[in-house]
Design an enzyme around this catalytic site. Structure first.
Site, PDB file in Angstrom:
ATOM      1  N   ASN A 211      30.781  11.720 -28.597  1.00 46.91           N
ATOM      2  CA  ASN A 211      31.927  10.845 -28.277  1.00 46.91           C
ATOM      3  C   ASN A 211      32.423  11.200 -26.881  1.00 46.91           C
ATOM      4  OD1 ASN A 211      34.147  12.923 -28.455  1.00 46.91           O
ATOM      5  ND2 ASN A 211      33.215  13.146 -30.463  1.00 46.91           N
ATOM      6  N   LYS A 290      10.486  14.279 -29.552  1.00 46.80           N
ATOM      7  CA  LYS A 290      11.129  13.050 -29.102  1.00 46.80           C
ATOM      8  C   LYS A 290      10.582  11.846 -29.888  1.00 46.80           C
ATOM      9  CE  LYS A 290      11.644  10.284 -24.944  1.00 46.80           C
ATOM     10  NZ  LYS A 290      11.169  10.040 -23.586  1.00 46.80           N
ATOM     11  N   PHE A 324      45.038  16.696 -34.464  1.00 47.78           N
ATOM     12  CA  PHE A 324      45.147  15.518 -33.613  1.00 47.78           C
ATOM     13  C   PHE A 324      44.488  14.371 -34.369  1.00 47.78           C
ATOM     14  CE2 PHE A 324      46.527  15.840 -29.110  1.00 47.78           C
ATOM     15  CZ  PHE A 324      47.040  17.133 -29.170  1.00 47.78           C
ATOM     16  N   LYS A 338      46.323  11.731 -42.695  1.00 44.31           N
ATOM     17  CA  LYS A 338      45.624  12.980 -42.320  1.00 44.31           C
ATOM     18  C   LYS A 338      46.551  14.175 -42.415  1.00 44.31           C
ATOM     19  CE  LYS A 338      42.137  10.756 -39.497  1.00 44.31           C
ATOM     20  NZ  LYS A 338      41.712  10.290 -38.184  1.00 44.31           N
ATOM     21  N   LYS A 342      45.246  16.880 -45.053  1.00 51.76           N
ATOM     22  CA  LYS A 342      44.725  18.137 -44.470  1.00 51.76           C
ATOM     23  C   LYS A 342      45.767  19.255 -44.502  1.00 51.76           C
ATOM     24  CE  LYS A 342      41.487  15.461 -41.649  1.00 51.76           C
ATOM     25  NZ  LYS A 342      40.385  15.561 -40.690  1.00 51.76           N
TER      26      LYS A 342
HETATM   27  O1  PMT Z   1      39.196  15.556 -24.747  1.00 49.15           O
HETATM   28  P1  PMT Z   1      39.979  14.478 -24.040  1.00 49.15           P
HETATM   29  O2  PMT Z   1      39.105  13.584 -23.203  1.00 49.15           O
HETATM   30  O3  PMT Z   1      41.158  15.018 -23.298  1.00 49.15           O
HETATM   31  O4  PMT Z   1      40.578  13.495 -25.181  1.00 49.15           O
HETATM   32  C1  PMT Z   1      41.576  13.947 -26.039  1.00 49.15           C
HETATM   33  C2  PMT Z   1      41.353  13.465 -27.484  1.00 49.15           C
HETATM   34  C3  PMT Z   1      41.475  11.952 -27.540  1.00 49.15           C
HETATM   35  C4  PMT Z   1      39.967  13.887 -27.982  1.00 49.15           C
HETATM   36  C5  PMT Z   1      42.449  14.157 -28.362  1.00 49.15           C
HETATM   37  O5  PMT Z   1      43.712  13.769 -27.884  1.00 49.15           O
HETATM   38  C6  PMT Z   1      42.300  13.811 -29.835  1.00 49.15           C
HETATM   39  O6  PMT Z   1      42.797  12.816 -30.322  1.00 49.15           O
HETATM   40  N1  PMT Z   1      41.581  14.678 -30.602  1.00 49.15           N
HETATM   41  C7  PMT Z   1      41.244  14.444 -32.022  1.00 49.15           C
HETATM   42  C8  PMT Z   1      40.020  13.582 -32.079  1.00 49.15           C
HETATM   43  C9  PMT Z   1      39.538  13.361 -33.480  1.00 49.15           C
HETATM   44  O7  PMT Z   1      38.453  13.763 -33.818  1.00 49.15           O
HETATM   45  O8  PMT Z   1      40.369  12.796 -34.297  1.00 49.15           O
HETATM   46  P2  PMT Z   1      40.024  12.481 -35.849  1.00 49.15           P
HETATM   47  O9  PMT Z   1      41.106  11.587 -36.268  1.00 49.15           O
HETATM   48  O10 PMT Z   1      38.612  12.042 -36.005  1.00 49.15           O
HETATM   49  O11 PMT Z   1      40.173  13.889 -36.576  1.00 49.15           O
HETATM   50  C10 PMT Z   1      41.426  14.333 -37.095  1.00 49.15           C
HETATM   51  C11 PMT Z   1      41.504  15.840 -36.982  1.00 49.15           C
HETATM   52  O12 PMT Z   1      40.512  16.449 -37.844  1.00 49.15           O
HETATM   53  C12 PMT Z   1      41.284  16.394 -35.615  1.00 49.15           C
HETATM   54  O13 PMT Z   1      42.217  17.452 -35.402  1.00 49.15           O
HETATM   55  C13 PMT Z   1      39.853  16.929 -35.657  1.00 49.15           C
HETATM   56  O14 PMT Z   1      39.685  18.069 -34.795  1.00 49.15           O
HETATM   57  C14 PMT Z   1      39.698  17.322 -37.118  1.00 49.15           C
HETATM   58  N2  PMT Z   1      38.333  17.219 -37.647  1.00 49.15           N
HETATM   59  C15 PMT Z   1      37.709  16.007 -37.714  1.00 49.15           C
HETATM   60  C16 PMT Z   1      36.445  15.923 -38.268  1.00 49.15           C
HETATM   61  C17 PMT Z   1      35.822  17.097 -38.731  1.00 49.15           C
HETATM   62  N3  PMT Z   1      34.593  17.066 -39.246  1.00 49.15           N
HETATM   63  N4  PMT Z   1      36.457  18.279 -38.636  1.00 49.15           N
HETATM   64  C18 PMT Z   1      37.694  18.358 -38.116  1.00 49.15           C
HETATM   65  O15 PMT Z   1      38.280  19.449 -38.038  1.00 49.15           O
END
Ligand code: PMT
Length: 409
Positions: A211, A290, A324, A338, A342
């Site tokens: 991503n 590949k 986040f 979330k 979580k």
């Molecule tokens: O890195 P930048 O370019 O500065 O951009 C910042 C950002 C947009 C990445 C950041 O601000 C942000 O939103 N980060 C969270 C991105 C994300 O994966 O969101 P999510 O809604 O998919 O996940 C929710 C939370 O669960 C997040 O804290 C993530 O770290 C966590 N997660 C998600 C999936 C997973 N398998 N394990 C996790 O721990």
């Protein structure tokens, strides 16, 4: 949002080095942050940049000498020292470093430096052999012992053709180090774990699922925690960013690797902030070679990765846990879900897909969601400011509130 440097009085010392031109950019950055800057130049600095430039940009006379044509009857070395909130010498030459280490006061800058009590930040810049010279290193050790803050020079190709340590760091980096002096040290004694950047899930040896996360938001959080006195561990997916000053970093690539490292260190952390954009799915089968172009369509079966944050929420005892949420719609609904699923203390939600905030932007527009159901909608701000605001809220609304057992974090 106001920078922590707004309204601060900064004195910028400029010495005779090829990097003196970068001091002009540094001066501009201080002013952009709202600081008032006065400049003191050594006689040698005038061989590299004219005082008129600094005078015009700073809006103050440049302090060039104590006597003769430079003197105007004002005790400038005392008056400027008393009003300074911080002093930065950039570039600092071997000569000024030697003089300051010995307490010599034979020109405007060195005399002023003896009178200053505000934080003193020294940014050495010189040829690598000069920087590594034992006398220079001895003098730097002395100055650090005297309380000077050293901004170590960067590595790279120098103006003299040598390759190694000696480059003046970028002005933005110096600005951040100066700003660090003004943040409250309210995280002193705390261990903060931050995850940042994307993960990469390999399909075959040359392709992966990922991503656009640049790591900027997570690195800003790590930088802010370190500036506020915390011991910071940054667990980072692949990014192009340098590790922030004073932060320990472990690099990972896949969601599985990130999970292993996070779980290994989580017990130790007081505050965990998961900013990383972790892939929710990973290819079930990794091709050893590949994949060759042939069929019109291929299927790559994917399986769920471990939800690291959800697992941390299950194991949570005394820690502050912040997530986040990156969403393209219905931010409030998904972020709130979330937060609950979580078991988080707070979640920072941001809408992504717009270049002016979220992924890869220098700015972010976040909404903070709390356990008690309250929501704080913040304006667009740079990611460093957002990071500090998040720590303000962790301090005021989680650690010092009834929602988290007091004193246990
Ligand atoms: O890195 P930048 O370019 O500065 O951009 C910042 C950002 C947009 C990445 C950041 O601000 C942000 O939103 N980060 C969270 C991105 C994300 O994966 O969101 P999510 O809604 O998919 O996940 C929710 C939370 O669960 C997040 O804290 C993530 O770290 C966590 N997660 C998600 C999936 C997973 N398998 N394990 C996790 O721990």
């Amino acid at each position: 949002m106001k920078s922590v440097l707004a309204g601060k009085h900064i004195v910028l010392g400029v010495c005779g080095g090829i990097a003196a031109y970068k001091s002009i950019e540094l001066l501009r950055l201080f002013q952009k942050a709202g600081a008032d800057v006065k400049v003191i130049m050594t006689a040698n600095a005038e061989n590299f940049v004219g005082p008129m430039t600094f005078e015009a940009i700073s809006g103050h006379p440049v302090f060039l000498g104590m006597y003769g044509s430079h003197a105007d009857g004002e005790m400038r070395h005392i008056a400027w020292a008393e009003s300074a909130d911080a002093v930065v010498i950039a570039p600092a030459t071997a000569n000024i470093i030697g003089k300051l280490a010995c307490g010599i006061a034979d020109d405007a800058l060195t005399t002023f430096m003896l009178a200053v009590t505000a934080p003193k930040i020294l940014c050495p810049s010189m040829n690598t052999h000069m920087y590594e010279n034992r006398a220079v290193q001895r003098n730097i050790d002395t100055l650090e012992g005297d309380g000077f803050i050293l901004v170590e020079p960067g590595q790279g190709e120098l103006a003299c053709g040598a390759v190694g340590a000696g480059r003046l760091p970028e002005p933005a980096f110096i600005l951040n180090r100066v700003a660090d002096c003004f943040y409250p040290k309210d995280l002193k004694g705390k261990k903060v774990m931050v995850t940042a950047g994307p993960t990469r899930e390999p399909i075959d040896p040359v392709r992966f699922v990922s991503n656009p996360s640049s790591g900027k938001m997570g690195y800003a959080i790590a930088r802010a925690a370190a500036a506020r006195g915390a011991k910071v561990l940054l667990i980072s997916g692949p990014t192009a960013l340098n590790c922030p000053f004073g932060v320990s970093r472990i690099d990972v690539t896949t969601a599985g690797e990130m999970a292993d490292v996070v779980f290994e260190h989580a017990e130790n952390a007081d505050i965990i902030i998961k900013v990383a954009a972790v892939s929710d799915y990973t290819p079930s089968e990794k091709f050893a070679h590949k994949i060759k172009k042939g069929q019109d369509m291929i299927n790559v079966p994917m399986e769920k990765t471990v939800d690291i944050l959800a697992e941390l929420g299950r194991r949570k005892t005394r820690q502050v846990l912040v997530g986040f949420a990156a969403e393209t719609r219905e931010l409030e609904t998904y972020a709130t879900a979330k937060l609950k699923q979580k078991n988080l203390d707070m979640i920072a939600g941001n809408l992504v897909g717009d270049a002016s905030s979220g992924f890869n932007s220098d700015n972010n527009k976040i909404k903070l969601f709390y356990r008690d159901g309250s929501i704080e909608d913040l304006p667009v701000m740079d990611k460093d400011t957002a990071a500090h605001l998040i720590f303000d809220r962790i301090r005021d609304r989680i650690i010092h509130s009834n929602t988290h057992p007091k004193g246990e974090v």
